[in-house]
Design a protein around this motif. Structure first.
Motif, PDB file in Angstrom:
ATOM      1  N   THR A 243       0.806  -1.224   0.000  1.00 49.72           N
ATOM      2  CA  THR A 243       0.000   0.000   0.000  1.00 49.72           C
ATOM      3  C   THR A 243       0.842   1.279   0.000  1.00 49.72           C
ATOM      4  OG1 THR A 243      -0.253  -0.376   2.351  1.00 49.72           O
ATOM      5  CG2 THR A 243      -2.166  -0.858   0.969  1.00 49.72           C
ATOM      6  N   SER A 244       1.980   1.258   0.660  1.00 51.74           N
ATOM      7  CA  SER A 244       2.768   2.488   0.729  1.00 51.74           C
ATOM      8  C   SER A 244       3.851   2.539  -0.358  1.00 51.74           C
ATOM      9  CB  SER A 244       3.423   2.605   2.109  1.00 51.74           C
ATOM     10  OG  SER A 244       4.402   1.596   2.244  1.00 51.74           O
ATOM     11  N   ARG A 245       3.736   1.663  -1.324  1.00 53.73           N
ATOM     12  CA  ARG A 245       4.765   1.560  -2.353  1.00 53.73           C
ATOM     13  C   ARG A 245       4.639   2.688  -3.373  1.00 53.73           C
ATOM     14  NH1 ARG A 245       4.200  -4.024  -4.959  1.00 53.73           N
ATOM     15  NH2 ARG A 245       2.600  -2.790  -5.943  1.00 53.73           N
ATOM     16  N   PHE A 246       5.752   3.175  -3.837  1.00 49.37           N
ATOM     17  CA  PHE A 246       5.706   4.197  -4.887  1.00 49.37           C
ATOM     18  C   PHE A 246       6.929   4.065  -5.798  1.00 49.37           C
ATOM     19  CE2 PHE A 246       8.954   7.017  -3.121  1.00 49.37           C
ATOM     20  CZ  PHE A 246       9.022   6.546  -1.811  1.00 49.37           C
ATOM     21  N   ILE A 247       6.923   4.811  -6.889  1.00 49.54           N
ATOM     22  CA  ILE A 247       8.026   4.708  -7.849  1.00 49.54           C
ATOM     23  C   ILE A 247       9.020   5.836  -7.583  1.00 49.54           C
ATOM     24  CG2 ILE A 247       8.675   4.725 -10.298  1.00 49.54           C
ATOM     25  CD1 ILE A 247       5.734   3.960 -10.903  1.00 49.54           C
ATOM     26  N   VAL A 248      10.299   5.461  -7.463  1.00 54.12           N
ATOM     27  CA  VAL A 248      11.359   6.461  -7.345  1.00 54.12           C
ATOM     28  C   VAL A 248      12.026   6.592  -8.710  1.00 54.12           C
ATOM     29  CG1 VAL A 248      13.525   7.081  -6.227  1.00 54.12           C
ATOM     30  CG2 VAL A 248      11.812   5.788  -4.970  1.00 54.12           C
ATOM     31  N   SER A 249      12.307   7.819  -9.077  1.00 53.77           N
ATOM     32  CA  SER A 249      13.056   8.026 -10.306  1.00 53.77           C
ATOM     33  C   SER A 249      14.366   8.720  -9.955  1.00 53.77           C
ATOM     34  CB  SER A 249      12.209   8.870 -11.265  1.00 53.77           C
ATOM     35  OG  SER A 249      12.966   9.912 -11.807  1.00 53.77           O
ATOM     36  N   PHE A 250      15.428   8.272 -10.595  1.00 52.09           N
ATOM     37  CA  PHE A 250      16.732   8.869 -10.346  1.00 52.09           C
ATOM     38  C   PHE A 250      17.221   9.463 -11.653  1.00 52.09           C
ATOM     39  CE2 PHE A 250      21.396   8.620 -10.306  1.00 52.09           C
ATOM     40  CZ  PHE A 250      21.682   9.319  -9.149  1.00 52.09           C
ATOM     41  N   ASN A 251      17.271  10.786 -11.712  1.00 51.76           N
ATOM     42  CA  ASN A 251      17.677  11.474 -12.919  1.00 51.76           C
ATOM     43  C   ASN A 251      19.187  11.377 -13.096  1.00 51.76           C
ATOM     44  OD1 ASN A 251      18.720  13.816 -14.416  1.00 51.76           O
ATOM     45  ND2 ASN A 251      16.554  14.280 -14.661  1.00 51.76           N
ATOM     46  N   LEU A 252      19.625  10.866 -14.261  1.00 52.94           N
ATOM     47  CA  LEU A 252      21.062  10.627 -14.451  1.00 52.94           C
ATOM     48  C   LEU A 252      21.854  11.906 -14.685  1.00 52.94           C
ATOM     49  CD1 LEU A 252      20.795   7.389 -16.575  1.00 52.94           C
ATOM     50  CD2 LEU A 252      21.913   7.561 -14.355  1.00 52.94           C
ATOM     51  N   GLN A 253      21.171  12.975 -15.064  1.00 47.85           N
ATOM     52  CA  GLN A 253      21.879  14.237 -15.240  1.00 47.85           C
ATOM     53  C   GLN A 253      22.092  14.942 -13.893  1.00 47.85           C
ATOM     54  OE1 GLN A 253      19.811  17.132 -17.617  1.00 47.85           O
ATOM     55  NE2 GLN A 253      21.400  18.667 -17.326  1.00 47.85           N
ATOM     56  N   TYR A 254      20.990  15.164 -13.175  1.00 51.70           N
ATOM     57  CA  TYR A 254      21.089  15.904 -11.903  1.00 51.70           C
ATOM     58  C   TYR A 254      21.413  15.007 -10.718  1.00 51.70           C
ATOM     59  CZ  TYR A 254      18.848  19.406 -14.823  1.00 51.70           C
ATOM     60  OH  TYR A 254      18.562  20.273 -15.832  1.00 51.70           O
ATOM     61  N   GLU A 255      21.302  13.689 -10.897  1.00 53.08           N
ATOM     62  CA  GLU A 255      21.521  12.718  -9.826  1.00 53.08           C
ATOM     63  C   GLU A 255      20.643  13.031  -8.621  1.00 53.08           C
ATOM     64  OE1 GLU A 255      25.755  12.350  -9.297  1.00 53.08           O
ATOM     65  OE2 GLU A 255      26.018  11.553 -11.322  1.00 53.08           O
ATOM     66  N   GLU A 256      19.345  13.174  -8.893  1.00 57.34           N
ATOM     67  CA  GLU A 256      18.376  13.476  -7.844  1.00 57.34           C
ATOM     68  C   GLU A 256      17.274  12.422  -7.819  1.00 57.34           C
ATOM     69  OE1 GLU A 256      18.638  18.356  -7.990  1.00 57.34           O
ATOM     70  OE2 GLU A 256      16.974  17.322  -8.983  1.00 57.34           O
ATOM     71  N   TYR A 257      16.763  12.151  -6.607  1.00 53.94           N
ATOM     72  CA  TYR A 257      15.642  11.226  -6.460  1.00 53.94           C
ATOM     73  C   TYR A 257      14.338  12.005  -6.562  1.00 53.94           C
ATOM     74  CZ  TYR A 257      19.510   8.755  -4.279  1.00 53.94           C
ATOM     75  OH  TYR A 257      20.725   8.203  -4.035  1.00 53.94           O
ATOM     76  N   ARG A 258      13.350  11.369  -7.181  1.00 57.52           N
ATOM     77  CA  ARG A 258      12.077  12.040  -7.355  1.00 57.52           C
ATOM     78  C   ARG A 258      10.995  10.981  -7.269  1.00 57.52           C
ATOM     79  NH1 ARG A 258       8.691  13.713 -11.966  1.00 57.52           N
ATOM     80  NH2 ARG A 258       9.750  12.276 -13.346  1.00 57.52           N
ATOM     81  N   GLU A 259       9.864  11.347  -6.735  1.00 57.99           N
ATOM     82  CA  GLU A 259       8.757  10.387  -6.692  1.00 57.99           C
ATOM     83  C   GLU A 259       7.903  10.549  -7.943  1.00 57.99           C
ATOM     84  OE1 GLU A 259       6.429  10.412  -3.112  1.00 57.99           O
ATOM     85  OE2 GLU A 259       4.805   9.340  -4.122  1.00 57.99           O
ATOM     86  N   VAL A 260       7.648   9.426  -8.605  1.00 58.84           N
ATOM     87  CA  VAL A 260       6.794   9.469  -9.794  1.00 58.84           C
ATOM     88  C   VAL A 260       5.391   9.054  -9.361  1.00 58.84           C
ATOM     89  CG1 VAL A 260       6.397   8.488 -12.088  1.00 58.84           C
ATOM     90  CG2 VAL A 260       8.732   8.882 -11.302  1.00 58.84           C
ATOM     91  N   PRO A 261       4.372   9.854  -9.647  1.00 60.70           N
ATOM     92  CA  PRO A 261       3.019   9.505  -9.199  1.00 60.70           C
ATOM     93  C   PRO A 261       2.512   8.230  -9.854  1.00 60.70           C
ATOM     94  CG  PRO A 261       2.959  11.348 -10.743  1.00 60.70           C
ATOM     95  CD  PRO A 261       4.395  11.093 -10.430  1.00 60.70           C
ATOM     96  N   LEU A 262       1.668   7.506  -9.133  1.00 58.37           N
ATOM     97  CA  LEU A 262       1.040   6.303  -9.683  1.00 58.37           C
ATOM     98  C   LEU A 262      -0.288   6.692 -10.326  1.00 58.37           C
ATOM     99  CD1 LEU A 262       1.652   3.856  -6.723  1.00 58.37           C
ATOM    100  CD2 LEU A 262       2.626   3.680  -9.011  1.00 58.37           C
ATOM    101  N   PRO A 263      -0.845   5.840 -11.191  1.00 59.71           N
ATOM    102  CA  PRO A 263      -2.168   6.157 -11.726  1.00 59.71           C
ATOM    103  C   PRO A 263      -3.184   6.279 -10.580  1.00 59.71           C
ATOM    104  CG  PRO A 263      -1.213   4.290 -12.876  1.00 59.71           C
ATOM    105  CD  PRO A 263      -0.312   4.593 -11.722  1.00 59.71           C
ATOM    106  N   ASP A 264      -4.191   7.093 -10.752  1.00 64.05           N
ATOM    107  CA  ASP A 264      -5.178   7.360  -9.696  1.00 64.05           C
ATOM    108  C   ASP A 264      -5.951   6.128  -9.242  1.00 64.05           C
ATOM    109  OD1 ASP A 264      -4.506   9.953  -9.887  1.00 64.05           O
ATOM    110  OD2 ASP A 264      -6.100  10.465 -11.304  1.00 64.05           O
ATOM    111  N   PHE A 265      -6.221   5.263 -10.181  1.00 66.55           N
ATOM    112  CA  PHE A 265      -7.184   4.177  -9.908  1.00 66.55           C
ATOM    113  C   PHE A 265      -6.661   3.144  -8.937  1.00 66.55           C
ATOM    114  CE2 PHE A 265      -5.476   0.370 -11.697  1.00 66.55           C
ATOM    115  CZ  PHE A 265      -4.459   0.853 -12.471  1.00 66.55           C
TER     116      PHE A 265
END
Lengths: 417, 184
Positions: A243-265
Motif C-alpha cells: 500500500t505504501s509503495r511508490f516509484i522512485v526516479s533517479f535522474n542521471l543528469q542531476y543525480e536526484e531522487y524524485r517520486e513518480v506519481p502512480l495512476p489514480d485508480f
C-alpha cells in the motif's frame, strides 16, 4: 593533426570519384543504415571511410537512425541459472507482424555471442542495456560494460561495497554530458536508508552521492531506464507492504531522487510491475485472474500522466499474467512480451486482443531477456585505456595467428582447406 | 486544384507534365509553387530525362504525402502513437491490402540498376523528396551490406590509400572479426 589528415582525405576521395558518384552527405546516409558488422568491415575501404565510420558524430547519427527506425534491434537471451555464461542474440531487422513473415521470423535461429568475460563459478546478470551497450554484473562483484556488436568491453574499477542486505544496480546514459553512468544502491541492514555510488565512464571512477532515503521494495530487480532516468519501487518504511509503495526516479543528469506519481485508480488488490516499452516507462497492473492493464508514462518530467495503452485478457495468455515483461514493439503495433514463469515469448496484438507464442529456435529453456540496438558506441573511458588494450590484444592475436598458420602447415591441415 | 498542371524541364531540355498535388511531394517544387513562380516551365538542371519520369511516377503515387510508406512500414514504433482501443476488422484488412499493394508497387518501382538508383537518390536529394530519398538510401544500403571492402572500392570508385603496413593491420582486425563471427 588528425583533422588535417581528414581534410586532405576528403579532397583526394572526391577527386578520385567519377562525376556520377555520390556526394558525401548521401554516402553518410547510406552508411548510417548499415548494421555494425558491415561498418566494421568497411572501415578498411580507405582512410576517408575509416575517418567517417569512426567519427563520434557518425556513431551518434547511426545510433539515432537505428533507434528512430527501430532497426538493428536484437533480443539477448541469457540463461540465468546456468554457470555456462552463454549469451545468445536474436536479431529481427526485417520482422513483420503478418503470419507468413512470422513463420520466417521463427525459422531464424539465435546466434551465440562470444561473451568476453567468463567467470565460470560466479553467477552474472544483465543490469541494463543502453545505446548498444550492455552492463553486466556478477556475484564476484565485478561490473562490465560490453558492446556485443563491436565486441569491445571495459571492466569497471573495483569499489568497496558497504555491508548491506541487498545490492541493486542500474545503467543509463546522460545525454547532456554524453556520459554513461552506473548506479549502485546498497540497502543497509536494519536501516531505512541505502548507500549509493555512481560510476561515470567519462572519468572512469566511482563516487558516493546522497543516500537514498527509502526502502527498496524489490531488492532483486534491476532499476529500469527510461527518459534518461532510472526507476524502481520503494517504500517509506522498512516494510515491503504494497500500500505504501511508490516509484522512485533517479535522474542521471542531476543525480536526484524524485517520486513518480502512480495512476489514480490503483487499488490494493492490483499487482504492479514496472517495465519499459519503446523507451517509455511502463506500468503493468495485474488484476489477478482477469487481465493485465498496460499503462505508459506520457509527457515525462512535465505533466507525468499515465495513459492506459491496452489490456491483456487472461484467456489469450496462458500462465500467470503476474509475471509479464514487455520486450518491444513489433512492426505494425504488436507487442512482444515475455512470460516470466513459463519462459515463453508471446506476440500480442492489442487491437485484435490476440496472442501468439513465438517459438524461436535455440532459445534456452530458462532465460533472462534484454533488448539492445546494434551500435558503434565505444566502451572506452576517455582516458584511452581501451585503445592501449586493443593494441596489445591485437599484437597477441597476430602472434597467435602466425603460430596457428605454422602449426597448420606442419600438420598439413592447410592442404585440406 | 488537382487539375493544375506543372511543367518540368530536364537537364537535356525535355519537358514533362505533373499535377500540382503530386509535385508538392517535393519540398523544392512546393516552395517554387508557393512562391508563385508558376509562369511557364520549372527547369531542373540536375535531373536528366531518363530519371525525371521516375521521379514523377513516385510523386504521383505519393501525392503531397511525404514519406508515407515509411510511416506504414514503421507503424507501432511511433512512440506517441495511441493504439486503437476498438479493433475494426474491415479497416485492418483494408490497411493490410493497402500496405501490401504499396510494398508491391515499391518493389516493382525500385527494380533498376545501380546507376539509376544513385541518380534517383541524387534527384530525391536535390528535390527534397524525403520518402524517395529514404527509399533509395535504404535500397543502396541493403545492396552493399554484405559486400567486401574490395567490392565497395570498386563500387564507389575508391582507391585504398592505406600504406601496406596499415593495410595489413586493417586486414588483421578484419580477420579477428571473422575468426569469431562468420560473414553474413
Amino acid at each position: 593533426m588528425a583533422k588535417e589528415d581528414e581534410e586532405n582525405e576528403k579532397i583526394s576521395v572526391e577527386e578520385s570519384m567519377p562525376t556520377e558518384s555520390l556526394p558525401e552527405v548521401l554516402i553518410v546516409d547510406i552508411l548510417s543504415c548499415l548494421p555494425v558488422k558491415s561498418l566494421l568491415r568497411f572501415r578498411c575501404v580507405c582512410k576517408h571511410w575509416y575517418a567517417l565510420i569512426t567519427d563520434p558524430a557518425f556513431v551518434k547519427t547511426h545510433l539515432s537512425r537505428s533507434l528512430v527506425s527501430n532497426s538493428n534491434l536484437s533480443i539477448i537471451f541469457r540463461n540465468p541459472i546456468s554457470h555456462n555464461l552463454n549469451f545468445r542474440e536474436f536479431r529481427f531487422n526485417e520482422f513483420n507482424i503478418y503470419p507468413d513473415d512470422l513463420d520466417a521470423f521463427e525459422q531464424q535461429a539465435v546466434a551465440e555471442l562470444n561473451y568476453p568475460f567468463k567467470r565460470p563459478h560466479y553467477l552474472s546478470y544483465i543490469v541494463g542495456s543502453c545505446n548498444g551497450l550492455l552492463c553486466i554484473y556478477n556475484s564476484k562483484e565485478e561490473i562490465l560494460l560490453w558492446n556485443p556488436s563491436t565486441r569491445r568491453h571495459h571492466k569497471l574499477p573495483f569499489t568497496h561495497i558497504e555491508y548491506g542486505s541487498n545490492i541493486v544496480c542500474g545503467f543509463g546514459h546522460d545525454p547532456t554530458t554524453d556520459d554513461y553512468k552506473i548506479v549502485r544502491i546498497v540497502q543497509l541492514h536494519h536501516a531505512l536508508e541505502s548507500k549509493v555510488k555512481v560510476y561515470s565512464l567519462n572519468t572512469n571512477s566511482w563516487r558516493r552521492i546522497e543516500n537514498m532515503p527509502f526502502f527498496l521494495s524489490y531488492p532483486n530487480s534491476p532499476m529500469l531506464l527510461a527518459n534518461s532516468a532510472l526507476h524502481w519501487f520503494a517504500n517509506r518504511e522498512m516494510r515491503r507492504n504494497t500500500t505504501s509503495r511508490f516509484i522512485v526516479s533517479f535522474n542521471l543528469q542531476y543525480e536526484e531522487y524524485r517520486e513518480v506519481p502512480l495512476p489514480d485508480f490503483v487499488e490494493n488488490n492490483v499487482h504492479m510491475k514496472l517495465g519499459v516499452l519503446g523507451g517509455q516507462l511502463c506500468l503493468l497492473c495485474a488484476f489477478i485472474g482477469v487481465h493485465v492493464e498496460v499503462w505508459l508514462m506520457k509527457d515525462y518530467g512535465v505533466r507525468d500522466y499515465w495513459e492506459k495503452q491496452f489490456s491483456i485478457e487472461q484467456p489469450w495468455v496462458m500462465g500467470n499474467l503476474y509475471y509479464l515483461k514487455p520486450i518491444c514493439y513489433s512492426k505494425n503495433g504488436g507487442v512482444i512480451l515475455q512470460l516470466m514463469d513459463s519462459n515463453e515469448l508471446v506476440l500480442y496484438d492489442p487491437r485484435k486482443g490476440m496472442a501468439r507464442n513465438l517459438r524461436i529456435h535455440g532459445v534456452p529453456d530458462y532465460f533472462q531477456t534484454e533488448t539492445f540496438v546494434g551500435s558503434l558506441v565505444p566502451v572506452n573511458a576517455k582516458d584511452g585505456t581501451e585503445q592501449a588494450k586493443r593494441k596489445k590484444k591485437h599484437m597477441e592475436h597476430r602472434k597467435k595467428k602466425n603460430m596457428k598458420q605454422e602449426a597448420d602447415i606442419e600438420s598439413g591441415s592447410l592442404a585440406m582447406n | 486544384m488537382s487539375s493544375t498542371k506543372i511543367f518540368l524541364k530536364s537537364s537535356d531540355d525535355k519537358t514533362f507534365e505533373i499535377d500540382e498535388t503530386a509535385a508538392r511531394a517535393s519540398e523544392t517544387l512546393k516552395n517554387i509553387i508557393d512562391g508563385g513562380c508558376l509562369d511557364g516551365v520549372i527547369p531542373l538542371p540536375n535531373v536528366s530525362s531518363n530519371i525525371l519520369p521516375k521521379v514523377i511516377e513516385y510523386c504521383k503515387k505519393h501525392g503531397g504525402d511525404n514519406g508515407s510508406s515509411k510511416k506504414i512500414a514503421n507503424g507501432g514504433v511511433d512512440k506517441d502513437k495511441e493504439i486503437l482501443p476498438d479493433y475494426d476488422e474491415e479497416e485492418d484488412k483494408r490497411e493490410k491490402v493497402r500496405v501490401d499493394e504499396l510494398k508491391k508497387w515499391e518493389e516493382e518501382y525500385m527494380d533498376f540498376d545501380q546507376q539509376v538508383l544513385y541518380d534517383l537518390m541524387l534527384a530525391a536529394n536535390y528535390l527534397h523528396i524525403k520518402g524517395l530519398l529514404d527509399l533509395t538510401v535504404e535500397k543502396a544500403a541493403s545492396m552493399i551490406r554484405g559486400r567486401t571492402p574490395d567490392q565497395i572500392r570498386e563500387n564507389f570508385n575508391i582507391n585504398s590509400d592505406f600504406t601496406p603496413e596499415e593495410e595489413e593491420e586493417m586486414i588483421l582486425i578484419e580477420d579477428e572479426w571473422d575468426d569469431e563471427w562468420a560473414f553474413d
